[in-house]
Design a protein around this motif. Structure first.
Motif, short mmCIF file in Angstrom:
data_model
loop_
_atom_site.label_atom_id
_atom_site.label_comp_id
_atom_site.label_asym_id
_atom_site.label_seq_id
_atom_site.Cartn_x
_atom_site.Cartn_y
_atom_site.Cartn_z
N VAL A 103 0.83 -1.20 0.00
CA VAL A 103 0.00 0.00 0.00
C VAL A 103 0.87 1.25 0.00
CG1 VAL A 103 -1.61 1.38 1.37
CG2 VAL A 103 -2.03 -1.06 1.05
N ALA A 105 2.39 1.73 -3.45
CA ALA A 105 1.38 2.13 -4.43
C ALA A 105 1.01 3.60 -4.26
CB ALA A 105 0.14 1.24 -4.29
N ARG A 106 0.86 4.02 -3.01
CA ARG A 106 0.52 5.43 -2.76
C ARG A 106 1.66 6.35 -3.13
NH1 ARG A 106 -2.84 4.17 2.83
NH2 ARG A 106 -4.80 3.63 1.76
N ARG A 131 -3.68 0.41 -9.55
CA ARG A 131 -4.90 0.51 -8.73
C ARG A 131 -5.40 -0.87 -8.34
NH1 ARG A 131 -8.63 4.45 -7.47
NH2 ARG A 131 -7.61 5.97 -8.80
N LEU A 191 -3.22 -2.05 -5.57
CA LEU A 191 -3.59 -1.35 -4.34
C LEU A 191 -4.82 -2.00 -3.71
CD1 LEU A 191 -3.31 0.97 -2.32
CD2 LEU A 191 -4.61 2.42 -3.91
#
Length: 203
Positions: free
Chosen positions: A21, A24-25, A43, A46
Motif C-alpha cells: 500500500v 502504491a501510494r 490501482r 492497491l
C-alpha cells in the motif's frame, strides 16, 4: 518507478500488504498512478493490498475503479500481469456481483484468463458431444454468456467491439452446436448445463 512497482509485486507475494500500500501510494503521489495502462494495474494491486489488510470497503472501491478503467482502455493482459502473483485475491475481489452487467462480464473474462480457462482446450473431442458448451469457441462462449443476460445483438456487438452481422453469424453457429433454434433455447440450454453436477457432462 520501475523499482517501486517491483517492490509492490514482491510485497504482495510475501504478504507485506502494508508495504505494498505504501509503495502504491508513493507512485500515485508521483503521478505514476494516473488512469493509464500502468496506473490501472497499480490501482488493482492497491486493491489487493488493501484487501490483505482487511480494508474491504477501500479495496472494493479501488477494484471497481480499476475494472472500469481497464474496460474503458480495453485491457486484459495488463491487469492479469498485475494480479499474476495472487490470482486468489483477484477472484476474492471479484466475488461481489457487479451492478453493471457489462463490467461483470469483463471481470469474468479476467477471471477466466487468470485461471487459464479461456486458453485451455478441452482434453478430447469426444467430451464435446457430452458437453456442447465446450464445443464453442472462446468468442462463441462470450456471446452466449451475454445472450443469457438478455442483451440484444446490438448491445453484444458494442460490448465485444464486433459488427452486428458478425454477432448474427456467431449466433447461428451457437444455435447449431447447441441443437437449439433461437435465443431462448440457447439461454435455456446454458442454464440447464450449468445446473448439472460437476463432472456430469463427461459421464
Amino acid at each position: 518507478a520501475a523499482a517501486t512497482r517491483a517492490g509492490i509485486e514482491m510485497a504482495l507475494h510475501t504478504g507485506d500488504y502494508a508495504g505494498a500500500v505504501a509503495c502504491a501510494r508513493l507512485l500515485a503521489v508521483s503521478g505514476q498512478g494516473t488512469p493509464t495502462l500502468g496506473g490501472t494495474g497499480l490501482r488493482l494491486q492497491l486493491a489487493m493490498a488493501q484487501m490483505g489488510l482487511g480494508e474491504a470497503h477501500a479495496a472494493r472501491q479501488d477494484f471497481v475503479e480499476a475494472m472500469r478503467q481497464g474496460h474503458r482502455l480495453g485491457l486484459t493482459r495488463t491487469l492479469l500481469d498485475a494480479a499474476s502473483g495472487r490470482p486468489d485475491m483477484l477472484a476474492a475481489l471479484a466475488s461481489a456481483d457487479a451492478a453493471d452487467p457489462v463490467l461483470g462480464f469483463y471481470i469474468r473474462r479476467l477471471l477466466a484468463g487468470a485461471g487459464g480457462v479461456a486458453a485451455t482446450p478441452g482434453p478430447s473431442r469426444p467430451a464435446f458431444a457430452a458437453d456442447p458448451i465446450r464445443s464453442l469457441s472462446e468468442r462463441e462462449r462470450e456471446i452466449l454468456d451475454l445472450l443469457a443476460q438478455a442483451m440484444s445483438n446490438k448491445k453484444i456487438a458494442k460490448v465485444l467491439n464486433l459488427s452486428a452481422e458478425t454477432v448474427k453469424w456467431h449466433l447461428k453457429n451457437i444455435y447449431a452446436k447447441l441443437g437449439v433454434s433461437g435465443r431462448g433455447g440457447a439461454a435455456a440450454r446454458l442454464r440447464d448445463l450449468a445446473a448439472r453436477p460437476a463432472g456430469a457432462w463427461q459421464a
